[in-house]
Scaffold this active site. Sequence first.
Site, PDB file in Angstrom:
ATOM      1  CG  HIS A 134      -2.021  -0.970   1.258  1.00  0.00           C
ATOM      2  ND1 HIS A 134      -2.903  -1.137  -0.010  1.00  0.00           N
ATOM      3  CD2 HIS A 134      -2.530  -1.885   2.148  1.00  0.00           C
ATOM      4  CE1 HIS A 134      -3.659  -1.990   0.314  1.00  0.00           C
ATOM      5  NE2 HIS A 134      -3.620  -2.686   1.681  1.00  0.00           N
ATOM      6  CG  ASP A 143      -3.028  -8.246   0.487  1.00  0.00           C
ATOM      7  OD1 ASP A 143      -2.267  -8.391   1.311  1.00  0.00           O
ATOM      8  OD2 ASP A 143      -4.062  -7.677   0.626  1.00  0.00           O
ATOM      9  CG  HIS A 161      -6.762  -5.111   1.674  1.00  0.00           C
ATOM     10  ND1 HIS A 161      -6.629  -5.870   2.342  1.00  0.00           N
ATOM     11  CD2 HIS A 161      -8.188  -4.665   2.021  1.00  0.00           C
ATOM     12  CE1 HIS A 161      -7.347  -6.165   3.391  1.00  0.00           C
ATOM     13  NE2 HIS A 161      -8.369  -5.249   3.348  1.00  0.00           N
ATOM     14  CG  ASP A 187      -5.570  -9.868   3.043  1.00  0.00           C
ATOM     15  OD1 ASP A 187      -4.957 -10.139   1.817  1.00  0.00           O
ATOM     16  OD2 ASP A 187      -5.148  -8.552   3.476  1.00  0.00           O
TER      17      ASP A 187
END
Length: 341
Positions: A123, A160, A162, A247
């Site tokens: 991120h 991931d 996200h 995740d």
Amino acid sequence: MARPLFRHDSSLRHDTGSHPERAGRIVAVERELAARDWCGFDVRESPEATLEQLLAVHPRPHVERIRALAATGGGRIDADTIVSAGSWEAALHAAGGAVAVVDALLGGEATRAASLHRPPGHHCETAEPMGFCLFNNVAVAARHATRVHGLRRVLVFDWDVHHGNGTAEIFAGSDEVLFVSIHEFPLYPGSGRPTEQGHGAGEGLTVNLPVPGGTGDPTWLGMTEDVVLPIARAWAPELILVSAGYDAHADDPLAGCEVTDDGFRRMAGAVHRLASELDVPLGLVLEGGYDVDALARSVAATLEAWSAEPGEAPAPGGPDPVVDRARAFFAERWPGVAPAV
């Protein structure tokens, strides 16, 4: 040939308290891997990233911000992103472990390697730490591969749950890195639409594959086999790096997807098969995963898949509307991605 796995105790000193991105993640992963004899990987201490390696991605004020905040005892960068006194050392080793993966792979020592550290990185944008991330570890590694080792085509595959907004932003204008992401949408950080495809020299080299909450193994595997692998074959990377978050697991508390341990094993096997087919090295850089038991099992499943002989491609699955939409969207730019019939 060796399969190095880079880790460092400093990951435990990045103190986030009861935060989901906590030291117990690494404790659980290492306990599980030790019980499985580290899945055949050779455990090594990671080096610290050098200032030069960090500055190849992040401007000096960004780096100094993290160093200074840790030196004064730490604090919050935003509601999600925490720095403690131990975070500077941990962040240096997280980036340094990713660089060490590249050096081992491109130095001819290994064909598979992994970096298991925290904090995660995908991120973090060029000049903005966010989303639990202080430096963008996989971006530092990919830039090291191009600048130091002279590679022209690096694939970063981010699974991931996200979207890896930081990696996408860093390489949006580059023709040296193909960034491919499967992620739940809508979900933090809110980016990752298929129409976001990079710009300038990097136009078309950002491939976003959003999936809705509730999707599990069939959709994630279908995206990997029917979209990611054909695009990768057309790109012909010289190195594959997996930004490996776990995740999307059905047990994870921070998202809504339903991938299983076996789903991650099969995704890892698909990428392992691709790397063998293309005769290119393959590295893993740990990202998210916040149910510690599911994280530990899924990391182990990935590394076990990479320690085995590559399997055969699976038989085509049944129709999946999410995968079929992605195939239709990307088929024109990437002819290897055949639209569903």
